[in-house]
Structures are given as structure tokens and as C-alpha cells.
Design an enzyme around this catalytic site. Structure first.
Site, PDB file in Angstrom:
ATOM      1  N   CYS A  15     -56.088   7.082 -69.975  1.00 19.68           N
ATOM      2  CA  CYS A  15     -55.441   7.786 -68.864  1.00 19.68           C
ATOM      3  C   CYS A  15     -54.153   8.474 -69.316  1.00 19.68           C
ATOM      4  O   CYS A  15     -53.767   9.523 -68.770  1.00 19.68           O
ATOM      5  CB  CYS A  15     -55.161   6.815 -67.711  1.00 19.68           C
ATOM      6  SG  CYS A  15     -54.327   5.305 -68.206  1.00 19.68           S
ATOM      7  N   HIS A 270     -51.426   1.871 -65.592  1.00 15.32           N
ATOM      8  CA  HIS A 270     -52.212   3.095 -65.421  1.00 15.32           C
ATOM      9  C   HIS A 270     -51.258   4.286 -65.359  1.00 15.32           C
ATOM     10  O   HIS A 270     -50.181   4.217 -64.743  1.00 15.32           O
ATOM     11  CB  HIS A 270     -53.024   3.010 -64.132  1.00 15.32           C
ATOM     12  CG  HIS A 270     -53.927   4.180 -63.918  1.00 15.32           C
ATOM     13  ND1 HIS A 270     -54.890   4.563 -64.826  1.00 15.32           N
ATOM     14  CD2 HIS A 270     -53.998   5.074 -62.892  1.00 15.32           C
ATOM     15  CE1 HIS A 270     -55.516   5.648 -64.371  1.00 15.32           C
ATOM     16  NE2 HIS A 270     -54.987   5.964 -63.201  1.00 15.32           N
TER      17      HIS A 270
END
Length: 937
Positions: A15, A270
Site C-alpha cells: 500500500c 496501512h
């Protein structure tokens, strides 16, 4: 697509890569420059033949970026796969890298790649967009001389600890630093060290200003990185003029991107990106495959702050005014120079657009295929729905009407699944007679004959199980077993009462006590096994005939162990001689037991014991008496050898003799075992000196080694003792040490020779094997001893015992109950059988006969760790950090006075062997972190 932008697939832990790709894609100048790069892509599209037959594979980083950017710009997909780009960079998709480190390294790689381009707009794009200049300026306090070191930067790394606003972080970055004391500056003018001041001056700023907020810092206490979850306020418009050395330029910047890290740990979480579209001014949130447009052209960070893990000491979010924002998860802010020029329009080059259109065509074909498949699935579903609707009402069998049994599992699949089920399979519910097993009724469903006819006609399968399918034989057998089980409890009470009656005369029968204690359980298991045999007799149910045979074989072995009254059967099939294991029961009790165990061995009360066992018992008693006498004689003859008294020593050769004989310590220990326990151990018949010799007949030990490390492997024998040993035992090889010394000469000048002589080749091979074993260990124990105040706590030396290591074991074994089996010997039928020990060569002897005691006695301040020879010193330091809470860079390790400093070296190469003791000296942590930072800078 609902949004104007295309997402990127998260390949596992990529990510952080996706956020940077989206941010760089929306830098229009960078995108246009990349499109201008020459590419093999144009050659691929211009090649002859159908280009669709061959997939395009980018060859360079620039080509990967070109293709990715073209797909992000004009693809019809909702998201695309960046695996080609990630693979080209050599990134591990399962491991999350440091995002800030990735940004720096990739920009450096891109700049180096583009520097080879001829077009200056392409060659210099990274410097034009991201590169600024600052200077380290040092001013001497004595003479005022100013020295300046100009340096380029691509991002400003700002410390956020202790700050609340972005401008405060920039101010600290540029603050003046005093160089005093040991940190004074050497002035070229004064030609001496002087007090001075040092600071950073911003000389020029790039079009795109990257501000790295240093959220991930190193925690010295734990030796790991940690995340600072403190709020930092920043405005959408940033005026950098107050921070510049020259005040006459345009330094007003607009916020264009905010990179966010969700999570409280520096090692997980994340990454997402909030980026402003430079053409429309609208804000978008890029979260891998998902892209969300913000309402009202405004940046909204609220939800990102709520996702952090709550804690008791959580800081309340400060209030933000119009045009300002606060974040505790933003780790990079990107500002673009404010300009009135119209936004750049970037067109995809024709050769790239053709590749994108090819991909779009494939995607449309896939969409059409999916739509057709969905259409067919819906059509099949409708047909199935009509079929179920028609048959469901007629599924139950009415009373008195013919019916069939069908697999319930198959019927559920027919009801639930839209696709046609497989053919009906009822084999799993059949008994050994090929009919419906009564215990499998719960797995079947009774349906009407009309529906069964339809099912078998349409789907096939079988066998059909109608009203006559239920197996009468199995039902009868089940009833018989149930009746026996019910009667068992009553018979148990009856037998228990009969066992209380004393049997007189010869009317009784011998029964094993163990069998009597568990006969009800044995009978019950026997009845249950009959059920299982009936259940498993159908090979189709088991599916694997081999597994069936294996389970039956195991079952037979269990039956052999559990057979009633076989506990009093001797190996010859007669009645065992031990009366402690059996008792007499009445004739009535035996008849009751025979009903359950008709094949049990029968021994009337007047039955004689096994004659062969009686003979063996007498022989065993005679052997025991013989062994006791033999042990007593040998002990008397070899008193010194038994008690280990007055033993000769090679280190201090006895003056009364010039010859000593050698036997293996293993022989001595085995002989002592026999002398101590003659009834439990077999006598030692052979000296077995071949174990001390190599295959060529040469001695395996030098005189020097026998005085030191190999002294525990041999036993020295006086000449008088040797004469007795030759009479008592079989001597395969004579090994003798002879001393030669001139009359009146110094004892140290004596020469020692052995018969047979040393075999140098085999001795060298033995030493090499021992060294190799020490260097190729796995999961061995070493000890870490922490040194306190430069003083090593000396461990108490373990007292050297005169007895061998096996004697302590023997003393413990002496305390065992007589009936307990000796672990070194196998007892059977009253006789002791000694384990066979091979003495074929010295390697075998090393494994079996030679016993080295290398056990380390752990003392206070030490901890044991499991390590392997191929493990690096760095990995060991991490283990030590967890054990002692000392960071790797604070560890000073040494072994035998030698410092261990090469973190990449393996433990084997550093000389760390099993049972080693490594000293750990821990550096004291520096209290003044500010001073440490100055030194580092």
C-alpha cells in the site's frame, strides 16, 4: 467507472508503493516528462503481425512508470495491477518497507535513470520538480569568518517531537546551533578551535516541496522503531518567505497531497493518500483499489484520525481554523508552488495509448464473458427453480405409498445449488450385505417413488434403496448386541458374587487377575467391535483399501493384547509358573465368562504349570548364583579397578614400573555394573580394546592427549592387574605404554612409546571430524554471562569426582525397585540379555563407547540460549537483546578474551561452539539525547 481515477491493487503489503504512485501520477510535469522518454514500447506496437498475440513487457523502470501512468490515465478498469513495476524494483510484496526510505531511494533511482536522456526537459525533471538547495553555515565567534557548505535536498526531514505546528518544525530545522567545549569548530582564519554557531539557510526551493514528518523514530530503550502519534497542525497555504535567506522571490505554496499512515505501530498499519487533482482542484482519497472523491473540493482528514488505536493517554484533537488541518497520522506533506498559469494538459503518447486500448479491449471481452456467464447462470437458475417448484410438493412419501431412500447430502445440494448436482451416490450408507445399514438411516431421506424415478432418470447414480432395502440381518444383529449389553451388567454382578466364594477341591479354573479386573470392559469392547466390523465391512465406505487393511491390522494387534485369560499363558502356550498373576474361580463363574469369551484358554485347577518354564526358572536361579559368585571373585581379584583406588596416572608416571596397560573406560564401567548387580546384568567376557584402535590396527590417541582431553576415555592398568585381567577376560588387543629413561637422567626427558603405535592418518581424521561437529551444530546451547562493573562473577568449580559419570547413574539405579526394568538391559523370562554393542571401528566407538561430560553448570547472571553454527552474530545479538534487554549496539561480546565484532560473521566461523560461555559487557545508555544528536549530526 464512478470516479475519474483508477485504483491500484495491493499485492499484500504494497500500500505504501501505491500511495506514492498515485501522488507522482498527479504531478503533471513529471508525467509529461516520462511520456517523452524513448521506449521499446513504440517498437513493440509498430512490429509486424498481430500485436495482440504478444504481451508487452516493459524493460526499464521508466517504461514501467510510463505504462502504469498511461493505464492510470485512460484505463477502463476500476483498478490495475502494479506487480510488474513492484517486481522490477525487487520489492518483497509480503513485507512492509519504510515508506520514507522507499521515497528517497526511488527518487534517486529515477534521477539516475533519467540523467542518461538527451532531452533536457526529461533529463532534469526530477531536479526541477523536487530539488532545492540549502547551506550549512558556520560562523566563528572570534573572528566572524563564515564558512558555507551548499547541499541539495529533495525533501526536508522535520522533527515533530515537542511541536504542534508545521511552522514550528521548520523553525527548529533552521535553528542556530552552538559549537562549544569538545564540539568547538576549527577556524581556518584563527588556525585554532573556536566557539562558533552553525545553522541551515534555505537558498532555493523546488516547485514541489516534500516535507517529511519524522513520525517513525528509533527507541533506544527497546532497540526498535516507534511511531509518534502526536497532532501536527498545517495550513493549506504555506508561505516559506520568512524561512528563506533571499526574501525577493515567490515562495507561497499550496497543499497538494497528504500521505497518511493508519495504525499505532511503526512495523505495521496501512498507507493511504489524499491528493488534489491539479486540473479541477478536487480532493481524492486513494486507498489501493478504492478511490473516494471528497465533497466540496475540501480536504477531509477526520475519519483517518478516528482509526488510530485509542489509549488512556490519548491527546484530544486540537481545534482547526478555516484552511488549516490537524493530523496525528500524516507522515508526509506535499506542497506545490502557487501559480496563476493554467494547469498543464497531458496527452498519452500514441504508442502507449495503443497498449492501453489493447488492455481495454481485453477488459471489455472479459466483461462480456462475465455478462454471458451471468446470463447463462440466471437461465439455469430459472430452469432449476421451476424443477424444484414442481417436485418439492411431491417430495414427501404419503402413508401406504411406495417410497425410496436417497442421500440427504445429495438432496440438499439439489435444493441449494443452481448447477446440476452429481449422480446420486448411496454407497456410503450400505452395510456388508449390500443393503441399507440401520445406523445410516439418519443420513437418508425418505421420498416418494415418483420423485425418485425423476431423479434417477435425470441424474443417474445409485443403488436405488426402496422399501425392501433396509437390512434385516443387520437389524437382528443390532438387537442381539443390545440384549447382550443389557445382560452384561447383570452377569457382572453375578460373577462378582461368585468370585467371593472360596473354591474347594479341583473343581475350579485358573483365571488371570488382570483379566478378571477388566473382563466387563473387554466384553463390552468385543461387542462394540462387532458393530464396527459390520459397519466397516463394506469396502466402498472406506474408499481406501490400504487404510482399511492398516486399521484392521492395528485392530488385530489390540485384540491380541486384550484377549481374555491370555495373561497367564506362557510363551510355550502352557500355564505360567507365577501364581501371583492368577487365581482359581468356581465352575459357575467360569461358565458365565465363557459365554462372553468362548475362545479363551482354559486351565483347570489341577493343570500342571509349563515344564519348560520350570526348567528355565531353575536355570535362571543357577545362573544368578553363578553370576554372584563370578562377580565376587572378580571384585576380590580386581579391588583397585573396582574402587578406582591407587590408579596409575600418565601425568605423574609411577616410579615403580616402566610399563602400563590400557583398557577402555567403557569396559571398566560395564564391568562395574555387572559386579554391582550380577543378577540383573550379564557378565563382561571381553576387554574390547579394538574400540581404541583404528581400522588399520593403530592407536587412536597420542600420549599427550591421553594425559589431557582423552584421559576420560581410557583406564590405566598395573602390570599385576593386567595378568589377572588376561586370565578373567578375553583380550582381543594388548595396548601398552612403555617409558624409556637413561639412568640418572631427568624424568622430564623420558620417552614414551605405545604398542601398537599411533596411526597419524586416522588420528588426524578423528580430530577433523570432531572439529567439523563443533562447527556444524544446530540448536545447541551456549551461555551468555553478563559482566557487572567490569568484574566477572567467577563460578564455583565443580568438584572433580573420582568415580566415573556412569557410577552416579548406577547408584541411582540401585535405589530403583527390584521389579523396575533396567534401561540398559532387556529382561525376559527371568534372564538378562545384554544389548549388543558394535566395536567395528573407532567411529562406532566414538558414538557408543566414549562418553564426554561437557555439561556446563549455569551460574547467577548467566542465561542459556539455543543457537546454530550458521547463525550470524547480529542474530545472536537480537536474541541477547530479548534475554537481557540490552540493545544490539550497546552489546560488547567476547569469548576467551577475543572480542566478537563482525555482525555478518557466523557463530561457527567466530569459534563459538556448544556449551561456550560468551561474556556480555553492556554500555551505559546516554542520558543526554540532545548531545548524542549533535555528535551524530
Amino acid at each position: 467507472r464512478q470516479n475519474a481515477f483508477v485504483g491500484l491493487t495491493n499485492l499484500g503489503a504494497t500500500c505504501y508503493v501505491n500511495t506514492f504512485l498515485q501522488m507522482w501520477f498527479l504531478n503533471l510535469e513529471l508525467r509529461q516528462a516520462l511520456y517523452l522518454c524513448p521506449s521499446t514500447c513504440s517498437e513493440h506496437t509498430a512490429a509486424e503481425g498481430d500485436p495482440r498475440d504478444k504481451e508487452y513487457e516493459p524493460q526499464t523502470i521508466c517504461e514501467h512508470l510510463q505504462y502504469l501512468f498511461a493505464l492510470l490515465q485512460n484505463s477502463k478498469r476500476r483498478y490495475i495491477d502494479p506487480s510488474g513495476f513492484v517486481k522490477a524494483l525487487g520489492l518483497d510484496t509480503a513485507q512492509q518497507q519504510d515508506a520514507q526510505e522507499f521515497s528517497k531511494l526511488f527518487m534517486s533511482l529515477l534521477e539516475d535513470t533519467l540523467s542518461k536522456q538527451k532531452n533536457p526537459d526529461v533529463r532534469n525533471i526530477v531536479q526541477k520538480q523536487f530539488c532545492g538547495e540549502y547551506a550549512y553555515v558556520t560562523v566563528c565567534n572570534q573572528c566572524g569568518r563564515e564558512s558555507k557548505l551548499v547541499s541539495k535536498f529533495y525533501e526536508l526531514e522535520l522533527n515533530i517531537q515537542g511541536h504542534k505546528q508545521l511552522t514550528d518544525c521548520i523553525t527548529e530545522f533552521l535553528k542556530e546551533e552552538k559549537l562549544e567545549g569538545d564540539n568547538r569548530y576549527f577556524c581556518e582564519t584563527c588556525q585554532s578551535k573556536q566557539n562558533a554557531t552553525r545553522k541551515i539557510r534555505l537558498l532555493s526551493l523546488p516547485c514541489t516541496l516534500n516535507l517529511q514528518l519524522m513520525r517513525f523514530v528509533f527507541d533506544r530503550q527497546t532497540g526498535h522503531k516507534k511511531k509518534l502519534n502526536t497532532y501536527i497542525g498545517f495550513s493549506e497555504v504555506l508561505d516559506m518567505e520568512p524561512f528563506m535567506e533571499q526574501k525577493n522571490g515567490v515562495y507561497v505554496y499550496e497543499l497538494s497531497a497528504v500521505l497518511i499512515h493508519r495504525g499505532v505501530s511503526a512495523y505495521s498499519g496501512h498507507y493511504i493518500a489524499h491528493v488534489k487533482d491539479p486540473q479541477t482542484g478536487e480532493w481524492y482519497k486513494f486507498n489501493d483499489e478504492d478511490i473516494e472523491k471528497m465533497e466540496g473540493k475540501k480536504l477531509q482528514l477526520g475519519i483517518e484520525e478516528d482509526l488510530a488505536e485509542p489509549s488512556k493517554s490519548q491527546t484530544r484533537k486540537p481545534k482547526c481554523g478555516k484552511g488549516t488541518h490537524c493530523s496525528r497520522n500524516a507522515y508526509m506533506l506535499v506542497y506545490r508552488l502557487q501559480t496563476r498559469e493554467k494547469s498543464l494538459t497531458v496527452e498519452v503518447p500514441a504508442f502507449l495509448q495503443e497498449l492501453v486500448e489493447r488492455d481495454n479491449s481485453k477488459f471489455e471481452e472479459w466483461c462480456n464473458e462475465m455478462a454471458e456467464m451471468r446470463k447463462q447462470s440466471v437461465a439455469r437458475g430459472k430452469i432449476k427453480h421451476e424443477e424444484v417448484k414442481e417436485l418439492y410438493k411431491r417430495l414427501p412419501a404419503e402413508a401406504g405409498s411406495p417410497y425410496d431412500f436417497i442421500s440427504l447430502e445429495w438432496l440438499q445440494k439439489w435444493l441449494d445449488e443452481s448447477t446440476p448436482p452429481k449422480p446420486i451416490d448411496n454407497t456410503a450408507c450400505l452395510c456388508s450385505h449390500g443393503k441399507l445399514h440401520p445406523d445410516k438411516i439418519s443420513l437418508m431421506k425418505r421420498i416418494s417413488e415418483y420423485v425418485a424415478d425423476f431423479f434417477y432418470r435425470r441424474y443417474g447414480g445409485g443403488p436405488r434403496l426402496n422399501v425392501k432395502a433396509l437390512c434385516k440381518d443387520c437389524v437382528v444383529e443390532r438387537c442381539r448386541i443390545l440384549r447382550l449389553k443389557n445382560r452384561l451388567n447383570e452377569d457382572y454382578k453375578t460373577v462378582t458374587n461368585l468370585l467371593k466364594i472360596t473354591v474347594k477341591g479341583n473343581d475350579g479354573f485358573w483365571v488371570g487377575k488382570a483379566s478378571l479386573r477388566s473382563w466387563r470392559q473387554l466384553a463390552l469392547e468385543q461387542l462394540n467391535e462387532q458393530d464396527e466390523d459390520t459397519e466397516h465391512s463394506n469396502g466402498k465406505m472406506n474408499g481406501n483399501a490400504q487404510n482399511k487393511d492398516e486399521s484392521n491390522e492395528e485392530k488385530r494387534e489390540e485384540e491380541e493384547e486384550l484377549n481374555f485369560n491370555e495373561d497367564i499363558v506362557c510363551p510355550h502356550g502352557g500355564l505360567c509358573i507365577s501364581e501371583n498373576e492368577r487365581r482359581v474361580v468356581s465352575k459357575e463363574a467360569w461358565e458365565k465368562l465363557k459365554q462372553y469369551f468362548p475362545k479363551a484358554p482354559e486351565f483347570p485347577n489341577n493343570k500342571e504349570c509349563c515344564s519348560q518354564c520350570k526348567i528355565l526358572e531353575r536355570e535362571g536361579e543357577e545362573n544368578e548364583a553363578l553370576h554372584k559368585m563370578m562377580a565376587s571373585e572378580q571384585k576380590t581379584s580386581l579391588q583397585n579397578l573396582f574402587h578406582d583406588k591407587c590408579r596409575p596416572c600418565l601425568g605423574s608416571w609411577p616410579q615403580e614400573t616402566d610399563e602400563l596397560y590400557i583398557v577402555s573406560q567403557f569396559f571398566v564401567e560395564e564391568w562395574r555394573k555387572f559386579v554391582r548387580r550380577p543378577t540383573r546384568c550379564s557378565p563382561v567376557s571381553s576387554v574390547g580394546n579394538s574400540a581404541l584402535l583404528c581400522p588399520h590396527g593403530g592407536l587412536m590417541f597420542t600420549y599427550a592427549s591421553m594425559t589431557k582431553e582423552d584421559s576420560k576415555l581410557i583406564a590405566l592398568i598395573w602390570p599385576s592387574e593386567w595378568e589377572k585381567i588376561q586370565k578373567l577376560f578375553v583380550v582381543d588387543h594388548i595396548i601398552k605404554i612403555t617409558r624409556t629413561q637413561a639412568p640418572g637422567a631427568d624424568p622430564e626427558s623420558a620417552l614414551y612409546t605405545s604398542e601398537p603405535q599411533l596411526c597419524p592418518e586416522c588420528r588426524e581424521g578423528l580430530l577433523c571430524q570432531q572439529q567439523r561437529d563443533l562447527r556444524e551444530y544446530t540448536q545447541a546451547t551456549i551461555y551468555i554471562h553478563k559482566v557487572v562493573d567490569n568484574k566477572k562473577v567467577m563460578k564455583d568449580a565443580a568438584p572433580e569426582l573420582n568415580v566415573s559419570s556412569s557410577e552416579a547413574e548406577e547408584e541411582r539405579e540401585e535405589n530403583k525397585p527390584e521389579g523396575e526394568q533396567d534401561p540398559d538391559f532387556n529382561q525376559s523370562n527371568g534372564g538378562a540379555k545384554r544389548q549388543k554393542i558394535s566395536h567395528q571401528n573407532y567411529v562406532t566407538y566414538q558414538k557408543q563407547g566414549i562418553r564426554r561430560s561437557t555439561r556446563h553448570r549455569k551460574v547467577r547472571g548467566e542465561k542459556a540460549l539455543l543457537v546454530s553454527a550458521n547463525q550470524t552474530l547480529k542474530e545472536l545479538k537480537i536474541q541477547i537483546m530479548h534475554a537481557f534487554s540490552v540493545a544490539p549496539f550497546d552489546q560488547n561480546l567476547s569469548i576467551d578474551g577475543k572480542m566478537l565484532s563482525d555482525d555478518t560473521a557466523t557463530l561457527g566461523s567466530l569459534g563459538v561452539i556448544p556449551e561456550s560461555v560468551i561474556l556480555l559487557k553492556a554500555d551505559e545508555p546516554i542520558a543526554d539525547y540532545a548531545a548524542m544528536d549533535d555528535v551524530m549530526q
